[in-house]
Design an enzyme around this catalytic site. Structure first.
Site, PDB file in Angstrom:
ATOM      1  N   THR A  71       0.839  -1.206   0.000  1.00 20.05           N
ATOM      2  CA  THR A  71       0.000   0.000   0.000  1.00 20.05           C
ATOM      3  C   THR A  71       0.871   1.252   0.000  1.00 20.05           C
ATOM      4  O   THR A  71       0.662   2.171  -0.802  1.00 20.05           O
ATOM      5  CB  THR A  71      -0.918  -0.002   1.252  1.00 20.05           C
ATOM      6  N   ASN A 150      -5.496  -9.441  -7.956  1.00 22.03           N
ATOM      7  CA  ASN A 150      -5.491 -10.233  -6.718  1.00 22.03           C
ATOM      8  C   ASN A 150      -6.784 -11.006  -6.502  1.00 22.03           C
ATOM      9  O   ASN A 150      -6.823 -11.933  -5.714  1.00 22.03           O
ATOM     10  CB  ASN A 150      -5.232  -9.320  -5.512  1.00 22.03           C
ATOM     11  N   GLN A 178       1.065  -9.300  -6.277  1.00 23.04           N
ATOM     12  CA  GLN A 178       0.651 -10.710  -6.329  1.00 23.04           C
ATOM     13  C   GLN A 178       1.568 -11.578  -7.186  1.00 23.04           C
ATOM     14  O   GLN A 178       1.441 -12.806  -7.180  1.00 23.04           O
ATOM     15  CB  GLN A 178      -0.791 -10.821  -6.853  1.00 23.04           C
ATOM     16  N   SER A 198       5.315  -6.646  -1.660  1.00 23.23           N
ATOM     17  CA  SER A 198       4.881  -6.818  -0.278  1.00 23.23           C
ATOM     18  C   SER A 198       5.294  -8.207   0.191  1.00 23.23           C
ATOM     19  O   SER A 198       4.845  -9.218  -0.366  1.00 23.23           O
ATOM     20  CB  SER A 198       3.361  -6.662  -0.214  1.00 23.23           C
ATOM     21  N   HIS A 200       4.631 -10.089   2.713  1.00 23.06           N
ATOM     22  CA  HIS A 200       3.737 -11.066   3.349  1.00 23.06           C
ATOM     23  C   HIS A 200       2.910 -11.873   2.337  1.00 23.06           C
ATOM     24  O   HIS A 200       2.158 -12.754   2.715  1.00 23.06           O
ATOM     25  CB  HIS A 200       2.860 -10.400   4.411  1.00 23.06           C
ATOM     26  N   THR A 236      13.396   5.157  10.996  1.00 21.69           N
ATOM     27  CA  THR A 236      14.405   4.110  11.216  1.00 21.69           C
ATOM     28  C   THR A 236      13.985   2.817  10.524  1.00 21.69           C
ATOM     29  O   THR A 236      12.842   2.384  10.660  1.00 21.69           O
ATOM     30  CB  THR A 236      14.590   3.874  12.736  1.00 21.69           C
ATOM     31  N   CYS A 327      -9.063  -6.530   1.994  1.00 24.02           N
ATOM     32  CA  CYS A 327      -9.462  -5.169   2.348  1.00 24.02           C
ATOM     33  C   CYS A 327     -10.947  -4.949   2.106  1.00 24.02           C
ATOM     34  O   CYS A 327     -11.545  -4.060   2.686  1.00 24.02           O
ATOM     35  CB  CYS A 327      -8.686  -4.146   1.514  1.00 24.02           C
TER      36      CYS A 327
HETATM   37  N1  PLP Z   1      -1.767  -4.567  -4.046  1.00 23.44           N
HETATM   38  C1  PLP Z   1      -2.306  -5.783  -4.193  1.00 23.44           C
HETATM   39  C2  PLP Z   1      -2.578  -6.306  -5.562  1.00 23.44           C
HETATM   40  C3  PLP Z   1      -2.607  -6.561  -3.077  1.00 23.44           C
HETATM   41  O1  PLP Z   1      -3.151  -7.765  -3.220  1.00 23.44           O
HETATM   42  C4  PLP Z   1      -2.324  -6.040  -1.781  1.00 23.44           C
HETATM   43  C5  PLP Z   1      -2.681  -6.801  -0.559  1.00 23.44           C
HETATM   44  O2  PLP Z   1      -3.797  -7.204  -0.380  1.00 23.44           O
HETATM   45  C6  PLP Z   1      -1.756  -4.753  -1.693  1.00 23.44           C
HETATM   46  C7  PLP Z   1      -1.491  -4.052  -2.837  1.00 23.44           C
HETATM   47  C8  PLP Z   1      -1.440  -4.133  -0.366  1.00 23.44           C
HETATM   48  O3  PLP Z   1      -0.270  -4.657   0.178  1.00 23.44           O
HETATM   49  P1  PLP Z   1       0.053  -4.479   1.750  1.00 23.44           P
HETATM   50  O4  PLP Z   1      -0.877  -5.381   2.477  1.00 23.44           O
HETATM   51  O5  PLP Z   1       1.489  -4.909   1.871  1.00 23.44           O
HETATM   52  O6  PLP Z   1      -0.122  -3.051   2.072  1.00 23.44           O
END
Ligand code: PLP
Length: 376
Positions: A71, A150, A178, A198, A200, A236, A327
């Site tokens: 994000t 996604n 993704q 990202s 995670h 930091t 989300c």
């Molecule tokens: N962009 C896409 C395509 C995603 O699937 C996600 C996570 O759901 C994000 C952005 C956001 O990433 P983060 O959770 O690291 O802020």
């Protein structure tokens, strides 16, 4: 038994990643900006991680700017293009992740920029002719189109979109959250100016990612404070998370082909099983097709009285999946992606099953049996 089929929302941290992070948490506590030896040791760890990630992507380490995740990286690219690179228009699509679409809308309101939405073909792919028409005139532009969706797994042709942007003098940002670490990237060859990551989403820790910025593009400071991340993003550095991100990169790149094969096999079994259960099952965005993001399957179940409860009932059965992006899963309106791509059908439950490294064939069989009970 609990089965986790929501890996597009987030993944479990890999043991290899946790193992790499532990000594950093316990021992490398110095502030990387400090001039003493304990701080310098931490700085070395961060720069080693940056170099290692850049090597996997075939880009210069100085192009990697660590952020708190996807994000923030999406925000950094779009806001930076408007604020620092004189862009006055964003071209994107209404099927983008909210990190992009909401940022673009916010910039439209706050900065009066022009916001144009590119059309899609019926299968969810971007209409390149429309993009070309949009790019043919107008002010300096940044195009932001995601690599793989996604929710419905449609994969866009980054090379074709990037080349169109280049030939029309536009900047190109792609949300690659993704696909990063699920596909190989060669950033020397790919015509992109910004891409996002990202950790995670590929068994790394939450709260860390990066924005790749093509060499030669200079953004100003967006989070004011110290001069960390070449003064683009003060604060930091999260050393243990950066090490975890690099370890997740190493893990993904150590067996990418085998990983893909493993997941494709699970997904194909799920598709076959669903077709055997329901004569009228559909896969939104042709997400069953081999050309789609291999980790995601978006299933439109036949009309059924329990459709509205399907996600909840599957959860009770011990199957974690999702009704859209994490989300939007709490929102009553349903998925903005399904609506914008015209896959939304109010009579049908649309659920996303997404697969990760630790899923097994037993998970798929368990999920199919649970689905059968829910829709019986
Ligand atoms: N962009 C896409 C395509 C995603 O699937 C996600 C996570 O759901 C994000 C952005 C956001 O990433 P983060 O959770 O690291 O802020």
């Amino acid at each position: 038994m609990d089965v986790y089929l929501d890996n597009a929302a987030t993944t479990a941290v890999a043991p290899e990643v946790a193992e790499a992070m532990m000594p950093v948490l316990q021992e490398a506590y110095g502030n990387p900006s400090s001039s003493h030896a304990i701080g310098r040791k931490t700085r070395v760890i961060i720069e080693q991680s940056r170099r290692s990630i850049a090597k996997h992507l075939n880009c210069h380490p100085s192009s990697i700017y660590f952020t708190s995740g996807g994000t923030e990286a999406d925000n950094l690219a779009l806001r930076g293009a408007i604020r620092d690179l004189q862009c006055e228009r964003i071209i994107t699509s209404d099927a983008e992740h909210s990190a992009v679409i909401k940022t673009a809308q916010s910039l439209e309101r706050s900065h009066g920029i022009q916001l144009d939405l590119v059309r899609h073909h019926e299968d969810g792919s971007v209409d390149l002719n429309h993009l070309e028409q949009l790019l043919a005139s107008g002010p300096k532009t940044i195009v932001s189109l995601m690599h793989a969706n996604n929710e419905v797994a449609v994969v866009q042709d980054l090379k074709a979109i990037g080349s169109l942007c280049r030939s029309n003098g536009a900047l190109f940002h792609s949300d690659t959250v993704q696909t990063m670490c699920h596909y190989a990237f060669d950033l020397e060859a790919l015509p992109v100016d910004f891409i996002t990551c990202s950790a995670h989403k590929f068994h790394g820790p939450k709260g860390i990612g990066f924005l790749y910025i093509k060499k030669g593009i200079q953004l100003g400071g967006q989070i004011e404070g110290g001069s960390q991340e070449r003064a683009v993003r003060g604060g930091t550095e999260s050393t243990h998370n950066i090490v975890g991100l690099a370890a997740a990169f190493d893990l993904a790149h150590s067996d990418m082909e085998a990983h893909e094969e493993h997941i494709r096999h699970l997904k194909a079994t799920m598709v076959t099983g669903l077709r055997a259960l329901f004569s009228d099952v559909r896969f939104n965005g042709n997400s069953d097709d081999a050309s789609r993001l291999y980790t995601v399957l978006n299933v439109s179940f036949p009309p059924h009285p329990k459709s509205g409860m399907a996600l909840f009932l599957l959860d009770l059965e011990g199957v974690a999946c999702s009704g859209g992006s994490a989300c939007s899963s709490g929102a009553t309106l349903g998925s903005h992606v399904l609506r914008s791509l015209k896959f939304h059908d109010p009579n049908r439950a649309s659920l996303r099953f997404s697969f990760g490294r630790y899923n097994t064939m037993a998970d798929v069989e368990f999920a199919l049996a649970a689905i059968k009970r829910v829709f019986s």
